[in-house]
Every structure is written in C-alpha cells, then in structure tokens.
Design an enzyme around this catalytic site. Structure first.
Site, short mmCIF file in Angstrom:
data_model
loop_
_atom_site.label_atom_id
_atom_site.label_comp_id
_atom_site.label_asym_id
_atom_site.label_seq_id
_atom_site.Cartn_x
_atom_site.Cartn_y
_atom_site.Cartn_z
N ARG A 1 -0.42 2.32 -11.61
CA ARG A 1 -1.29 1.15 -11.53
C ARG A 1 -1.81 0.76 -12.91
NH1 ARG A 1 -2.11 0.70 -5.76
NH2 ARG A 1 -3.72 -0.72 -5.22
N ARG B 1 -8.96 -3.60 7.13
CA ARG B 1 -9.29 -2.52 6.20
C ARG B 1 -10.65 -2.84 5.57
NH1 ARG B 1 -4.11 -1.55 2.33
NH2 ARG B 1 -5.73 -1.71 0.76
N ARG C 1 -10.04 -6.63 -6.67
CA ARG C 1 -8.73 -5.96 -6.71
C ARG C 1 -7.71 -6.82 -7.46
NH1 ARG C 1 -7.61 -5.05 -0.70
NH2 ARG C 1 -5.76 -3.90 -1.32
N ARG D 1 -4.99 -9.69 7.27
CA ARG D 1 -4.31 -8.41 7.53
C ARG D 1 -5.17 -7.55 8.47
NH1 ARG D 1 -2.06 -5.10 2.54
NH2 ARG D 1 -4.19 -5.22 1.78
N LYS E 1 4.14 -5.24 -0.19
CA LYS E 1 4.89 -4.08 -0.69
C LYS E 1 4.96 -2.95 0.35
CE LYS E 1 1.24 -2.54 -3.86
NZ LYS E 1 0.49 -1.67 -2.95
P1 AMP Z 1 -3.32 0.02 -1.76
O1 AMP Z 1 -3.17 0.67 -0.43
O2 AMP Z 1 -2.11 0.21 -2.64
O3 AMP Z 1 -3.73 -1.43 -1.63
O4 AMP Z 1 -4.53 0.77 -2.51
C1 AMP Z 1 -5.83 0.75 -1.99
C2 AMP Z 1 -6.82 1.28 -3.01
O5 AMP Z 1 -6.49 2.65 -3.32
C3 AMP Z 1 -6.81 0.58 -4.36
O6 AMP Z 1 -7.60 -0.59 -4.36
C4 AMP Z 1 -7.39 1.68 -5.26
O7 AMP Z 1 -8.78 1.80 -5.07
C5 AMP Z 1 -6.76 2.94 -4.68
N1 AMP Z 1 -5.48 3.27 -5.33
C6 AMP Z 1 -4.23 3.28 -4.77
N2 AMP Z 1 -3.31 3.65 -5.65
C7 AMP Z 1 -3.96 3.90 -6.82
C8 AMP Z 1 -3.55 4.29 -8.12
N3 AMP Z 1 -2.26 4.51 -8.42
N4 AMP Z 1 -4.52 4.44 -9.07
C9 AMP Z 1 -5.82 4.23 -8.80
N5 AMP Z 1 -6.27 3.83 -7.60
C10 AMP Z 1 -5.35 3.66 -6.60
#
Ligand code: AMP
Length: 219
Positions: free
Chosen positions: A89, A163, A174, A128, A14
């Site tokens: 989310r 990461r 996750r 990644r 995404k």
């Molecule tokens: P991402 O970069 O989208 O993979 O997000 C990485 C991490 O950020 C996730 O595993 C969550 O811990 C946190 N995170 C990102 N967006 C949200 C959200 N909308 N609500 C809660 N936690 C979030």
C-alpha cells in the site's frame, strides 16, 4: 507460478476480481484487509487497536502488516502463486515485499492497477454490503453483484451489512490515503515493466473486467 498484485482505490472491485482469478487459476486470494478483519473478529487487544485505525480509514503500520503477510505466504498453498489484494500500500511495503520474495526465491509476477474515477468509487463504496459471517461482498450499484434476496447473503443466508469503513467521510480519507501513499506504486512498478492498467467504468460488467485481466495474465 503465477504471482499477482492488485492495486486499486476503495470499491474498484479488486476483491471481486481477486476471487474470480483465484477460482480460475486455483491460487489463493490473500487480502490484507481480510487478514486484519479476521484479527478484529478474534477481539484481541491487537484487534481492537486495528479496528480503531481501520474505522478512520488510516493505514495500519507496516510492521504489523508484514508480520501477518509473512505468516500467510509461508503456507504451502502459496507455492504455485497467489493474488495479493491490498498489499503493498506504500513504497516501503513494496521494498519490504521484494526483500521477502527474494528470500523465498519467488518471482514478483504481474501488477494490475485498477483506474477508477473518484465519484464512481464513492458511489460504489456507499452501495457495498458484506456478509459479516463469510465475508462475501455485494454491491447494490453493480448488476452482477446484487444479492439474490434483498439483504441476505447468497452463500450462507446471514443478514448483510455495510462495512464500518464504508461511509462517505471514511471513504474520502481512504481515497486521499490512496492518492498520497499508494498511487506512487504505479510509477514504481511501471519502471520495472510489470504494471498493467485496467480502466474501470460503470458500463463494464464484472465479466468484461475479468476478461481484460485474463488477457493480461495470459499475455
Ligand atoms: P481493504 O479491505 O483492502 O479495503 O482494507 C481495509 C483497511 O485495512 C484499509 O483501509 C487499511 O486500514 C487496512 N489495510 C489493508 N491492507 C493494508 C496494508 N497493506 N497496509 C496498511 N493498512 C492496510
């Protein structure tokens, strides 16, 4: 105005697609994960707390995310539309988001859901690597997403690294969080008639997927 919500499990692509959409339609890419990582980089008390939660693969509390998002959406560059990557989310975030856009007099737009098999998502997660400086993401498993020079960012020349939350143990958490909390958004938006599903499989290139997204956006 083009408002887009992208929903996907980890490593479905995404972030990569959001960047392409952002360039094509000249609208900002708003990743809540990136907003949180920026906060972590500042090494504030909040940042340290966020890192601990994100490193385990758990979700950050709704109020913190909503605050960050409200600030970001009030910027003038969002007035012609934007791509939301990683928000909402869960259902309560979706409800809060609707209240927010109603207040801002904005349209919810289209929701694109990336459907990916768990095994492929895991393989992509552990392959990644990202640039710790500019945030560009690469994937050793995807032809179009490998860096030109091994281990080095094409854009700024920094050394790439995984990461902290891209390992198998955290991925499993996750992914589980995605299934138990995020996946219900699929029905939520399907009922509103604004959900579009894109199937991700290993034989589709980044461009193939992007073309499917363009078709959805221009339909
Ligand atoms: P991402 O970069 O989208 O993979 O997000 C990485 C991490 O950020 C996730 O595993 C969550 O811990 C946190 N995170 C990102 N967006 C949200 C959200 N909308 N609500 C809660 N936690 C979030």
């Amino acid at each position: 105005m083009m408002n887009i919500i992208l929903i996907a499990p980890p490593a479905a692509g995404k972030g990569t697609q959001a960047k392409l959409i952002s360039e094509k339609y000249n609208i900002p890419h708003i990743s809540t994960g990136d907003l949180l990582r920026d906060e972590i980089k500042k090494e504030t008390t909040l940042g340290l707390k966020l890192k601990e939660i994100m490193d385990k693969g758990d979700l950050i509390d709704d109020a913190t995310i909503l605050n960050l998002l409200k600030k970001r959406l009030s910027s003038s560059d969002c007035s012609n539309g934007y791509i939301l990557d990683g928000y909402p989310r869960n259902i309560s975030q979706a409800i809060e988001y609707e209240k927010l856009i109603n207040k801002l007099n904005r349209d919810i737009g289209k929701v694109i859901y990336f459907d990916i098999d768990k095994t492929l998502a895991l393989k992509r997660t552990i392959s990644r690597i990202v640039c710790p400086d500019c945030g560009t993401s690469y994937n050793l498993l995807v032809d179009d997403l490998r860096p030109k020079k091994d281990g080095v960012c094409d854009k700024c020349g920094c050394y790439l690294k995984a990461r902290d939350d891209d390992n198998e143990k955290v991925f499993l958490n996750r992914f589980e969080t995605f299934i138990t909390k995020t996946n219900s958004l699929k029905d939520f938006y399907q009922r509103k008639g604004i959900l579009y599903i894109i199937n991700i499989d290993k034989n589709k290139s980044v461009n193939d997927i992007f073309n499917e997204i363009i078709e959805v956006l221009e339909s």
